[in-house]
Design a protein around this motif. Sequence first.
Motif, short mmCIF file in Angstrom:
data_model
loop_
_atom_site.label_atom_id
_atom_site.label_comp_id
_atom_site.label_asym_id
_atom_site.label_seq_id
_atom_site.Cartn_x
_atom_site.Cartn_y
_atom_site.Cartn_z
N ASP A 1 0.75 -1.13 0.01
CA ASP A 1 -0.21 -0.09 0.04
C ASP A 1 0.97 1.14 -0.07
O ASP A 1 0.61 2.20 0.67
N VAL A 2 1.94 1.22 -0.76
CA VAL A 2 2.86 2.29 -0.98
C VAL A 2 3.14 2.45 -2.34
O VAL A 2 3.19 1.54 -3.30
N PRO A 3 3.35 3.78 -3.13
CA PRO A 3 3.74 3.74 -4.62
C PRO A 3 5.16 2.97 -4.71
O PRO A 3 6.01 3.24 -3.95
N VAL A 4 5.15 2.19 -5.65
CA VAL A 4 6.37 1.57 -6.06
C VAL A 4 6.96 2.13 -7.41
O VAL A 4 5.89 2.05 -8.49
N TYR A 5 7.98 2.68 -7.49
CA TYR A 5 8.67 3.43 -8.40
C TYR A 5 9.81 2.56 -9.12
O TYR A 5 10.33 1.90 -8.53
N GLY A 6 9.67 2.49 -10.51
CA GLY A 6 10.80 2.05 -11.21
C GLY A 6 11.96 3.00 -11.93
O GLY A 6 11.53 4.04 -12.40
N LEU A 7 12.98 2.53 -11.89
CA LEU A 7 14.34 3.11 -12.42
C LEU A 7 14.76 2.23 -13.37
O LEU A 7 15.50 1.19 -13.09
#
Length: 178
Positions: free
Chosen positions: A93-99
């Motif tokens: 329940d948190v944003p997951v960002y991709g690099l």
Amino acid sequence: MRFWIAVIPLVLFAALAGVFLMNIGKDSSVVPSALLDKPAPDFQLPPLPGRDKGLSRADISKGEVSVLNVFASWCIPCRAEHPLIKRLAREADVPVYGLNYKEKDPQDGVNWLEELGDPYTAVGMDLSGRTGIDFGVYGVPETFIIDGSGQIRYKHVGPVTNEILEDVLLPKIAELKG
């Protein structure tokens, strides 16, 4: 003279043995980071081809805990961990960002996410690897937990496993959210 020829190798061997003994039992996946408990580096990355939104420090510092996962389509361990990153995005329940790190062709990242599924809130392309260097990335995959003020609170080097997800990442996220 013969004495020194015999002693120098013994001293070198003893020094090396001491270094090895000091490191027995240490987890090699735990790599100390100079950035722990410090603000995430400032960055602005372009989006993957065909997408409107890239990724910047402002995205990962919006007042909530977030996760930054460094991946690449050419990375075999990234492919293995990807189902767990999708699970993390569902359960934490948190944003997951991709690099998306050092792709030869920007379209490769797009194709990889279309094939395996896209759990990321946003993805930025780091074709040069400069942002990865700023984060202290040793290789892919790497996963960072960032608190609401934009400070790096945890870094995992290597692929996320079930054990790491359940015993480390999810509890750390819950602690930071709590």
